[in-house]
Structures are given as structure tokens and as C-alpha cells.
Design a protein around this motif. Structure first.
Motif, PDB file in Angstrom:
ATOM      1  N   SER A   1       0.853  -1.192   0.000  1.00  0.00           N
ATOM      2  CA  SER A   1       0.000   0.000   0.000  1.00  0.00           C
ATOM      3  C   SER A   1       0.889   1.242   0.000  1.00  0.00           C
ATOM      4  O   SER A   1       2.094   1.164   0.267  1.00  0.00           O
ATOM      5  CB  SER A   1      -0.901   0.009   1.242  1.00  0.00           C
ATOM      6  N   THR A   2       0.291   2.387  -0.264  1.00  0.00           N
ATOM      7  CA  THR A   2       1.063   3.626  -0.228  1.00  0.00           C
ATOM      8  C   THR A   2       1.605   3.867   1.180  1.00  0.00           C
ATOM      9  O   THR A   2       2.733   4.333   1.341  1.00  0.00           O
ATOM     10  CB  THR A   2       0.235   4.837  -0.701  1.00  0.00           C
ATOM     11  N   ALA A   3       0.814   3.544   2.204  1.00  0.00           N
ATOM     12  CA  ALA A   3       1.259   3.724   3.590  1.00  0.00           C
ATOM     13  C   ALA A   3       2.471   2.841   3.883  1.00  0.00           C
ATOM     14  O   ALA A   3       3.425   3.278   4.544  1.00  0.00           O
ATOM     15  CB  ALA A   3       0.124   3.423   4.554  1.00  0.00           C
ATOM     16  N   GLU A   4       2.460   1.613   3.376  1.00  0.00           N
ATOM     17  CA  GLU A   4       3.598   0.715   3.584  1.00  0.00           C
ATOM     18  C   GLU A   4       4.837   1.235   2.864  1.00  0.00           C
ATOM     19  O   GLU A   4       5.944   1.206   3.414  1.00  0.00           O
ATOM     20  CB  GLU A   4       3.257  -0.696   3.105  1.00  0.00           C
ATOM     21  N   LEU A   5       4.661   1.698   1.642  1.00  0.00           N
ATOM     22  CA  LEU A   5       5.792   2.257   0.903  1.00  0.00           C
ATOM     23  C   LEU A   5       6.401   3.430   1.663  1.00  0.00           C
ATOM     24  O   LEU A   5       7.625   3.518   1.814  1.00  0.00           O
ATOM     25  CB  LEU A   5       5.369   2.701  -0.496  1.00  0.00           C
ATOM     26  N   LEU A   6       5.568   4.331   2.155  1.00  0.00           N
ATOM     27  CA  LEU A   6       6.071   5.500   2.871  1.00  0.00           C
ATOM     28  C   LEU A   6       6.776   5.106   4.164  1.00  0.00           C
ATOM     29  O   LEU A   6       7.817   5.676   4.511  1.00  0.00           O
ATOM     30  CB  LEU A   6       4.945   6.486   3.155  1.00  0.00           C
ATOM     31  N   ALA A   7       6.234   4.134   4.879  1.00  0.00           N
ATOM     32  CA  ALA A   7       6.861   3.686   6.126  1.00  0.00           C
ATOM     33  C   ALA A   7       8.256   3.136   5.857  1.00  0.00           C
ATOM     34  O   ALA A   7       9.222   3.476   6.549  1.00  0.00           O
ATOM     35  CB  ALA A   7       5.982   2.643   6.810  1.00  0.00           C
ATOM     36  N   VAL A   8       8.382   2.301   4.844  1.00  0.00           N
ATOM     37  CA  VAL A   8       9.679   1.722   4.489  1.00  0.00           C
ATOM     38  C   VAL A   8      10.624   2.815   4.007  1.00  0.00           C
ATOM     39  O   VAL A   8      11.805   2.843   4.381  1.00  0.00           O
ATOM     40  CB  VAL A   8       9.505   0.615   3.422  1.00  0.00           C
ATOM     41  N   ALA A   9      10.120   3.728   3.186  1.00  0.00           N
ATOM     42  CA  ALA A   9      10.963   4.809   2.657  1.00  0.00           C
ATOM     43  C   ALA A   9      11.534   5.663   3.782  1.00  0.00           C
ATOM     44  O   ALA A   9      12.716   6.034   3.742  1.00  0.00           O
ATOM     45  CB  ALA A   9      10.165   5.664   1.678  1.00  0.00           C
ATOM     46  N   LYS A  10      10.732   5.955   4.802  1.00  0.00           N
ATOM     47  CA  LYS A  10      11.209   6.781   5.918  1.00  0.00           C
ATOM     48  C   LYS A  10      12.275   6.058   6.741  1.00  0.00           C
ATOM     49  O   LYS A  10      13.287   6.654   7.113  1.00  0.00           O
ATOM     50  CB  LYS A  10      10.045   7.202   6.814  1.00  0.00           C
ATOM     51  N   VAL A  11      12.052   4.786   7.009  1.00  0.00           N
ATOM     52  CA  VAL A  11      13.046   4.014   7.770  1.00  0.00           C
ATOM     53  C   VAL A  11      14.341   3.921   6.968  1.00  0.00           C
ATOM     54  O   VAL A  11      15.440   4.107   7.501  1.00  0.00           O
ATOM     55  CB  VAL A  11      12.498   2.610   8.131  1.00  0.00           C
ATOM     56  N   TYR A  12      14.217   3.645   5.684  1.00  0.00           N
ATOM     57  CA  TYR A  12      15.386   3.577   4.812  1.00  0.00           C
ATOM     58  C   TYR A  12      16.111   4.926   4.783  1.00  0.00           C
ATOM     59  O   TYR A  12      17.341   4.988   4.876  1.00  0.00           O
ATOM     60  CB  TYR A  12      14.962   3.152   3.401  1.00  0.00           C
ATOM     61  N   ALA A  13      15.353   6.009   4.658  1.00  0.00           N
ATOM     62  CA  ALA A  13      15.941   7.354   4.619  1.00  0.00           C
ATOM     63  C   ALA A  13      16.743   7.635   5.890  1.00  0.00           C
ATOM     64  O   ALA A  13      17.839   8.203   5.822  1.00  0.00           O
ATOM     65  CB  ALA A  13      14.846   8.401   4.420  1.00  0.00           C
ATOM     66  N   ARG A  14      16.219   7.235   7.057  1.00  0.00           N
ATOM     67  CA  ARG A  14      16.964   7.449   8.309  1.00  0.00           C
ATOM     68  C   ARG A  14      18.305   6.720   8.277  1.00  0.00           C
ATOM     69  O   ARG A  14      19.316   7.242   8.732  1.00  0.00           O
ATOM     70  CB  ARG A  14      16.135   6.977   9.505  1.00  0.00           C
ATOM     71  N   ASP A  15      18.326   5.508   7.730  1.00  0.00           N
ATOM     72  CA  ASP A  15      19.568   4.745   7.645  1.00  0.00           C
ATOM     73  C   ASP A  15      20.565   5.431   6.708  1.00  0.00           C
ATOM     74  O   ASP A  15      21.751   5.514   7.013  1.00  0.00           O
ATOM     75  CB  ASP A  15      19.269   3.316   7.176  1.00  0.00           C
ATOM     76  N   VAL A  16      20.083   5.926   5.583  1.00  0.00           N
ATOM     77  CA  VAL A  16      20.955   6.644   4.638  1.00  0.00           C
ATOM     78  C   VAL A  16      21.523   7.894   5.299  1.00  0.00           C
ATOM     79  O   VAL A  16      22.728   8.158   5.230  1.00  0.00           O
ATOM     80  CB  VAL A  16      20.193   7.003   3.339  1.00  0.00           C
ATOM     81  N   VAL A  17      20.675   8.656   5.952  1.00  0.00           N
ATOM     82  CA  VAL A  17      21.105   9.889   6.627  1.00  0.00           C
ATOM     83  C   VAL A  17      22.174   9.577   7.662  1.00  0.00           C
ATOM     84  O   VAL A  17      23.210  10.253   7.726  1.00  0.00           O
ATOM     85  CB  VAL A  17      19.891  10.604   7.263  1.00  0.00           C
ATOM     86  N   ASP A  18      21.949   8.540   8.467  1.00  0.00           N
ATOM     87  CA  ASP A  18      22.927   8.175   9.489  1.00  0.00           C
ATOM     88  C   ASP A  18      24.233   7.674   8.876  1.00  0.00           C
ATOM     89  O   ASP A  18      25.318   8.001   9.348  1.00  0.00           O
ATOM     90  CB  ASP A  18      22.358   7.096  10.420  1.00  0.00           C
ATOM     91  N   SER A  19      24.144   6.885   7.819  1.00  0.00           N
ATOM     92  CA  SER A  19      25.334   6.298   7.189  1.00  0.00           C
ATOM     93  C   SER A  19      26.215   7.349   6.518  1.00  0.00           C
ATOM     94  O   SER A  19      27.426   7.179   6.446  1.00  0.00           O
ATOM     95  CB  SER A  19      24.926   5.260   6.144  1.00  0.00           C
ATOM     96  N   TYR A  20      25.615   8.420   6.026  1.00  0.00           N
ATOM     97  CA  TYR A  20      26.367   9.417   5.271  1.00  0.00           C
ATOM     98  C   TYR A  20      26.440  10.769   5.971  1.00  0.00           C
ATOM     99  O   TYR A  20      26.914  11.738   5.392  1.00  0.00           O
ATOM    100  CB  TYR A  20      25.782   9.567   3.860  1.00  0.00           C
ATOM    101  N   ASP A  21      25.949  10.820   7.205  1.00  0.00           N
ATOM    102  CA  ASP A  21      26.010  12.046   7.993  1.00  0.00           C
ATOM    103  C   ASP A  21      25.391  13.230   7.250  1.00  0.00           C
ATOM    104  O   ASP A  21      25.969  14.321   7.196  1.00  0.00           O
ATOM    105  CB  ASP A  21      27.456  12.343   8.401  1.00  0.00           C
ATOM    106  N   LEU A  22      24.233  13.011   6.668  1.00  0.00           N
ATOM    107  CA  LEU A  22      23.517  14.082   5.970  1.00  0.00           C
ATOM    108  C   LEU A  22      22.774  14.941   6.985  1.00  0.00           C
ATOM    109  O   LEU A  22      22.294  14.445   8.007  1.00  0.00           O
ATOM    110  CB  LEU A  22      22.515  13.486   4.971  1.00  0.00           C
TER     111      LEU A  22
END
Length: 180
Positions: free
Chosen positions: A20-41
Motif C-alpha cells: 500500500s502507499t502507507a507501507e511504501l512510505l513507512a519503508v521509505a522513511k526508515v530507509y531514509a533514516r539509515d541513509v542519513v545516518d550512514s552518510y552524515d547528511l
């Protein structure tokens, strides 16, 4: 061989196209947090609104901002449906670069700094067309073609415009079977 940074491990977050769109957004946000942490954005993922666009045809994602303040990350549903999570994860990284550069330098363009970050985060600078246009605006002189997805002044009155490449005369051609 060096291990892939955790922020790029898209398979760990994989979500199927039937999500669902809600599931996509939930995964995208969790993934985004990992990217931000990994690259110090400098991105506060929780401070951003996240949305799915079911209308967009020309872009896979976007950052909406007011002045120099990013407000919303938008992901395109049709792009996710056609290309899957791996490609959408690349779009998330792309949009995070925009937010980071807007926060750091007030510049959300695809300039040199963006290109450097895109290389580091293994994402593209532009995305290929993923939806067929409803019209093509064509130059009679050089045969260049401009895709158009909505009926605009250019589509309705191409003769009042000139080709940006050669200055030639334009005409519009509706794609058969479009306009549903």
C-alpha cells in the motif's frame, strides 16, 4: 572488496509492488533514516512530510520546499509500480541529497555538489521517462520531440512558439490511445 554502506542496502528494506502507499512510505522513511545516518547528511527525516503522488508522470520523486526550508518528500507511485523498490530507494537517496544541500547551502539544484553526492550515494542525477506522454510537440525543421503530459498552451497553440534548438516551427501530435 569493501562492504556496501548500510545506507545503500536496499534489499534489507525491500517492499513488493503490491504494498500500500502507507507501507511504501513507512519503508521509505526508515530507509531514509539509515541513509542519513550512514552518510552524515543534515536531514531530519521525521521533520519532513512524506507523500506518494499518483499524478506525477515526469518525475520519480520531488522535494517540496518553502524558501530555503524543505517540507515534503514526494515519491511517485507509478514509478514504484513499474521499477520496484530498488529504483525507488535510489529516488529516496536522490531526494535526500536535495534536502541536505538545501539545508547546507540553500541550493537544491543538480549542480556540481549534487553530482558529487549522487556519485557517493550511488544515485542518478536525472530519471528516465517512465510514462508515455499524451502529446509530442515536434519541430518541423530539426525533428526534435518534446513530450507533453497535459494539454498546455504549447500543445494547443504550438505555432505561436519556436523550437529552442533551431528556432523552427512546431506542431503537436496527440498520442493515439491517450487522454483516458
Amino acid at each position: 572488496m569493501t562492504a556496501e554502506p548500510s545506507g545503500l542496502d536496499t534489499e534489507f528494506y525491500a517492499v513488493d509492488a503490491d504494498a500500500s502507499t502507507a507501507e511504501l512510505l513507512a519503508v521509505a522513511k526508515v530507509y531514509a533514516r539509515d541513509v542519513v545516518d550512514s552518510y552524515d547528511l543534515t536531514v531530519d527525516v521525521s521533520a519532513l512530510d512524506w507523500e506518494v503522488s499518483k499524478r506525477a508522470k515526469r518525475r520519480a520523486g520531488a522535494v517540496k520546499y518553502r524558501g530555503e526550508h524543505p517540507e515534503t518528500v514526494s515519491l511517485t507511485w507509478e514509478y514504484f509500480q513499474e521499477h520496484g523498490w530498488g529504483a525507488t530507494a535510489e529516488v529516496v537517496r536522490h531526494e535526500l541529497i536535495h534536502v541536505h544541500l538545501l539545508n547546507e547551502a540553500g541550493d537544491a539544484s543538480h549542480g556540481d555538489a549534487f553530482r558529487e553526492w549522487a556519485s557517493e550515494l550511488q544515485t542518478s542525477v536525472t530519471c528516465e521517462r517512465f510514462a508515455e506522454p499524451n502529446w509530442w510537440v515536434v519541430c518541423e525543421d530539426c525533428d526534435s520531440e518534446l513530450p507533453r503530459y497535459r494539454e498546455s498552451k504549447l500543445v494547443e497553440n504550438p505555432e505561436t512558439y519556436r523550437c529552442g534548438g533551431c528556432g523552427g516551427t512546431l506542431y503537436s501530435r496527440e498520442v493515439t490511445g491517450s487522454g483516458d
